[in-house]
Design an enzyme around this catalytic site. Structure first.
Site, short mmCIF file in Angstrom:
data_model
loop_
_atom_site.label_atom_id
_atom_site.label_comp_id
_atom_site.label_asym_id
_atom_site.label_seq_id
_atom_site.Cartn_x
_atom_site.Cartn_y
_atom_site.Cartn_z
N ASP A 7 0.88 -1.16 0.00
CA ASP A 7 0.00 0.00 0.00
C ASP A 7 0.92 1.22 0.00
OD1 ASP A 7 -2.21 1.69 0.20
OD2 ASP A 7 -2.22 1.60 2.39
N GLU A 68 -1.07 -1.20 -4.85
CA GLU A 68 -2.32 -0.47 -5.07
C GLU A 68 -2.12 0.55 -6.19
OE1 GLU A 68 -5.24 0.75 -1.91
OE2 GLU A 68 -4.43 2.72 -2.45
N ASP A 141 -2.87 1.04 6.92
CA ASP A 141 -1.95 0.76 5.81
C ASP A 141 -1.46 -0.69 5.86
OD1 ASP A 141 -1.45 3.79 4.93
OD2 ASP A 141 -1.34 3.63 7.11
#
Length: 184
Positions: A7, A68, A141
């Site tokens: 992430d 991501e 996260d």
């Protein structure tokens, strides 16, 4: 398959490694969040993230990275920083010849919760259940990095089938064009 989920972010960059078993079975191997101070120059922050990712790649030897995909967001600076962090991470994987796949937030949410509009609490809850963790991963996260890795494990067979079908279609197009050229 060993998947490193990332992430990306400049302030907090979530990192995770999971391993897939048979079916939808997945096992968490490691999770952490790399933090960089916002008052530090951009190049130093990217270097910190790069060094951490390089260490993770060398330590965990993942087969693939799931990162991501940056999406348009209200704050252009946040989107830019996220994209820069993602680029540094993808580059580290490319140097090791590790495949990189990008997944959108809605793809990840849909894979993990069944709802592409799930909120962070729902994602965290499902990640905790899927991986049978004793405690919820924090901060968000960390949970997001785990969710990315889970999403890729579960989508990988479909991604492979699509790539095979695309390769087959490309070969059929080449064969057809060759036949047309030979006929003229």
């Amino acid at each position: 398959m060993r998947v490193m989920g990332v992430d990306p972010g400049l302030t907090r960059c979530g990192l995770s490694v999971i391993e897939s078993g048979s079916g939808r079975q997945v096992i968490a191997l490691d999770v952490d969040v790399v933090r960089t101070p916002s008052d530090q120059p951009l190049h130093k922050r990217l270097l910190t993230i790069s060094n951490a990712v390089e260490h993770w790649l060398d330590t965990h030897c993942p087969d693939v990275l799931a990162i991501e995909r940056v999406f348009a967001n209200q704050n252009a600076n946040t989107a830019m920083g996220t994209a820069q962090a993602g680029g540094v991470i993808a580059l580290a994987a490319a140097r090791r010849d590790i495949d990189v796949h990008f997944h959108t937030p809605s793809e990840v949410k849909a894979a993990v919760t069944g709802n592409g509009r799930a909120d962070k609490a729902q994602v965290t809850e499902m990640v905790t259940r899927i991986l049978a963790l004793q405690a919820k991963p924090t901060p968000a996260d960390a949970a997001d990095a785990l969710a990315l890795a889970i999403c890729h494990c579960w989508r990988a067979p479909m991604i492979a089938r699509m790539a095979k079908a695309e390769a087959m279609a490309a070969e059929q197009r080449r064969t057809y064009k060759a036949k047309l050229k030979a006929a003229t």
